[in-house]
Structure formats: structure tokens, C-alpha cells
Design a protein around this motif. Structure first.
Motif, PDB file in Angstrom:
ATOM      1  N   ASP A  34       7.897  43.654  19.458  1.00 35.61           N
ATOM      2  CA  ASP A  34       8.518  43.328  18.309  1.00 35.61           C
ATOM      3  C   ASP A  34      10.051  43.745  18.868  1.00 35.61           C
ATOM      4  O   ASP A  34      10.882  43.045  18.601  1.00 35.61           O
ATOM      5  CB  ASP A  34       8.419  43.858  16.880  1.00 35.61           C
ATOM      6  N   LYS A  35      10.106  44.727  19.583  1.00 38.37           N
ATOM      7  CA  LYS A  35      11.320  45.474  20.177  1.00 38.37           C
ATOM      8  C   LYS A  35      11.941  44.560  21.175  1.00 38.37           C
ATOM      9  O   LYS A  35      12.825  44.175  21.256  1.00 38.37           O
ATOM     10  CB  LYS A  35      11.043  46.907  20.576  1.00 38.37           C
ATOM     11  N   LEU A  36      10.905  43.832  22.020  1.00 35.02           N
ATOM     12  CA  LEU A  36      11.149  42.966  22.941  1.00 35.02           C
ATOM     13  C   LEU A  36      11.552  41.653  22.680  1.00 35.02           C
ATOM     14  O   LEU A  36      12.617  41.266  22.947  1.00 35.02           O
ATOM     15  CB  LEU A  36      10.012  42.812  23.998  1.00 35.02           C
ATOM     16  N   LYS A  37      10.981  41.261  21.510  1.00 32.40           N
ATOM     17  CA  LYS A  37      11.432  39.981  20.746  1.00 32.40           C
ATOM     18  C   LYS A  37      12.973  40.194  20.139  1.00 32.40           C
ATOM     19  O   LYS A  37      13.821  39.187  20.238  1.00 32.40           O
ATOM     20  CB  LYS A  37      10.397  39.501  19.589  1.00 32.40           C
ATOM     21  N   CYS A  38      13.165  41.159  19.673  1.00 37.90           N
ATOM     22  CA  CYS A  38      14.349  41.563  18.986  1.00 37.90           C
ATOM     23  C   CYS A  38      15.430  41.642  20.126  1.00 37.90           C
ATOM     24  O   CYS A  38      16.741  41.077  19.819  1.00 37.90           O
ATOM     25  CB  CYS A  38      14.286  42.826  18.198  1.00 37.90           C
ATOM     26  N   LEU A  39      15.233  42.163  21.316  1.00 35.45           N
ATOM     27  CA  LEU A  39      16.094  42.313  22.224  1.00 35.45           C
ATOM     28  C   LEU A  39      16.441  41.010  22.844  1.00 35.45           C
ATOM     29  O   LEU A  39      17.581  40.685  23.190  1.00 35.45           O
ATOM     30  CB  LEU A  39      15.573  43.325  23.288  1.00 35.45           C
ATOM     31  N   LYS A  40      15.351  40.028  23.159  1.00 40.38           N
ATOM     32  CA  LYS A  40      15.908  38.893  23.379  1.00 40.38           C
ATOM     33  C   LYS A  40      16.467  37.892  22.696  1.00 40.38           C
ATOM     34  O   LYS A  40      17.489  37.240  23.220  1.00 40.38           O
ATOM     35  CB  LYS A  40      14.223  38.031  23.923  1.00 40.38           C
ATOM     36  N   GLU A  41      16.251  38.178  21.255  1.00 38.70           N
ATOM     37  CA  GLU A  41      17.062  37.413  20.382  1.00 38.70           C
ATOM     38  C   GLU A  41      18.547  37.824  20.461  1.00 38.70           C
ATOM     39  O   GLU A  41      19.477  37.258  20.244  1.00 38.70           O
ATOM     40  CB  GLU A  41      16.560  37.591  18.924  1.00 38.70           C
ATOM     41  N   TRP A  42      18.735  39.156  20.435  1.00 36.87           N
ATOM     42  CA  TRP A  42      20.231  39.675  20.255  1.00 36.87           C
ATOM     43  C   TRP A  42      20.815  39.505  21.599  1.00 36.87           C
ATOM     44  O   TRP A  42      22.018  38.768  21.650  1.00 36.87           O
ATOM     45  CB  TRP A  42      20.088  41.134  20.385  1.00 36.87           C
ATOM     46  N   GLY A  44      25.605  33.741  23.726  1.00 33.54           N
ATOM     47  CA  GLY A  44      26.104  32.525  23.094  1.00 33.54           C
ATOM     48  C   GLY A  44      27.582  32.773  22.814  1.00 33.54           C
ATOM     49  O   GLY A  44      28.727  32.036  23.007  1.00 33.54           O
ATOM     50  N   LYS A  45      27.965  34.303  22.159  1.00 28.96           N
ATOM     51  CA  LYS A  45      29.180  34.427  21.791  1.00 28.96           C
ATOM     52  C   LYS A  45      29.968  34.785  22.733  1.00 28.96           C
ATOM     53  O   LYS A  45      31.326  34.200  22.870  1.00 28.96           O
ATOM     54  CB  LYS A  45      29.092  35.553  20.834  1.00 28.96           C
ATOM     55  N   ALA A  46      29.777  35.273  23.857  1.00 28.19           N
ATOM     56  CA  ALA A  46      30.296  35.542  24.801  1.00 28.19           C
ATOM     57  C   ALA A  46      31.095  34.291  25.718  1.00 28.19           C
ATOM     58  O   ALA A  46      31.909  34.092  26.158  1.00 28.19           O
ATOM     59  CB  ALA A  46      29.689  36.361  26.062  1.00 28.19           C
ATOM     60  N   LYS A  47      30.019  33.220  25.604  1.00 29.63           N
ATOM     61  CA  LYS A  47      30.472  31.816  26.126  1.00 29.63           C
ATOM     62  C   LYS A  47      31.397  31.138  25.406  1.00 29.63           C
ATOM     63  O   LYS A  47      32.441  30.773  25.995  1.00 29.63           O
ATOM     64  CB  LYS A  47      29.198  31.010  26.117  1.00 29.63           C
ATOM     65  N   VAL A  48      31.363  31.170  23.998  1.00 31.80           N
ATOM     66  CA  VAL A  48      32.392  30.664  23.266  1.00 31.80           C
ATOM     67  C   VAL A  48      33.759  31.437  23.560  1.00 31.80           C
ATOM     68  O   VAL A  48      34.964  30.939  23.677  1.00 31.80           O
ATOM     69  CB  VAL A  48      31.879  30.648  21.786  1.00 31.80           C
ATOM     70  N   ILE A  49      33.770  32.845  23.635  1.00 30.85           N
ATOM     71  CA  ILE A  49      34.862  33.389  23.666  1.00 30.85           C
ATOM     72  C   ILE A  49      35.567  33.144  25.005  1.00 30.85           C
ATOM     73  O   ILE A  49      36.624  32.891  25.073  1.00 30.85           O
ATOM     74  CB  ILE A  49      34.675  35.101  23.562  1.00 30.85           C
ATOM     75  N   THR A  50      34.604  33.158  25.970  1.00 26.45           N
ATOM     76  CA  THR A  50      35.158  32.808  27.429  1.00 26.45           C
ATOM     77  C   THR A  50      35.905  31.540  27.380  1.00 26.45           C
ATOM     78  O   THR A  50      36.876  31.175  28.177  1.00 26.45           O
ATOM     79  CB  THR A  50      34.100  32.979  28.654  1.00 26.45           C
TER      80      THR A  50
END
Length: 75
Positions: free
Chosen positions: A27-35, A41-47
Motif C-alpha cells: 500500500d505504501k509503495l502504491k501510494c508512493l508511485k501514485e504521488w 505531471g505537475k512538474a512537467k506542466v510547470i516546466t
């Protein structure tokens, strides 16, 4: 000669059953991958939208101080 086929699947511990790590780790690994995916994705848009304004701001703060029209026109 026969060639050996190599599998690329990981041979780590199974998440089903067994003791130790169990479901909490997956569950922690899945959460880390999602985050991580969300953050990338946000960094790509900001860049994408922030690069040109950043170049203009850096250009306006350099010496000699150019006018905005001088930075935007090719002359």
C-alpha cells in the motif's frame, strides 16, 4: 546451440500471503508511485509553461537592462 530466454520480471518477495512485509508495504509503495506520478505531471506542466517567462525575467535582470520589446523582437 539453444539460446536461453531471460525473464525481465522481478523475483522479489510476493505480496500475497506470507509474513513480514505483508499488505502494508505494498500500500505504501502504491501510494508512493501514485504521488510520484502526480508530482512529475505537475512538474512537467510547470516546466512547460514557466520556461519562456523565466528566460524573459532573467534577460530583463541582466546588464545592460534591455526593454521588454528588445527581448521579444528579433532585431
Amino acid at each position: 546451440m539453444a539460446s536461453k530466454v531471460v525473464s525481465l520480471k522481478s523475483k522479489g518477495k510476493s505480496t500475497k500471503g506470507g509474513g513480514g512485509g505483508g499488505k502494508g508495504g505494498s500500500d505504501k509503495l502504491k501510494c508512493l508511485k501514485e504521488w510520484t506520478g502526480w508530482a512529475m505531471g505537475k512538474a512537467k506542466v510547470i516546466t512547460h509553461y514557466g520556461f519562456i517567462p523565466l528566460v524573459i525575467i532573467i534577460g530583463m535582470n541582466s546588464e545592460p537592462k534591455p526593454q521588454l520589446s528588445q527581448l521579444l523582437t528579433p532585431f
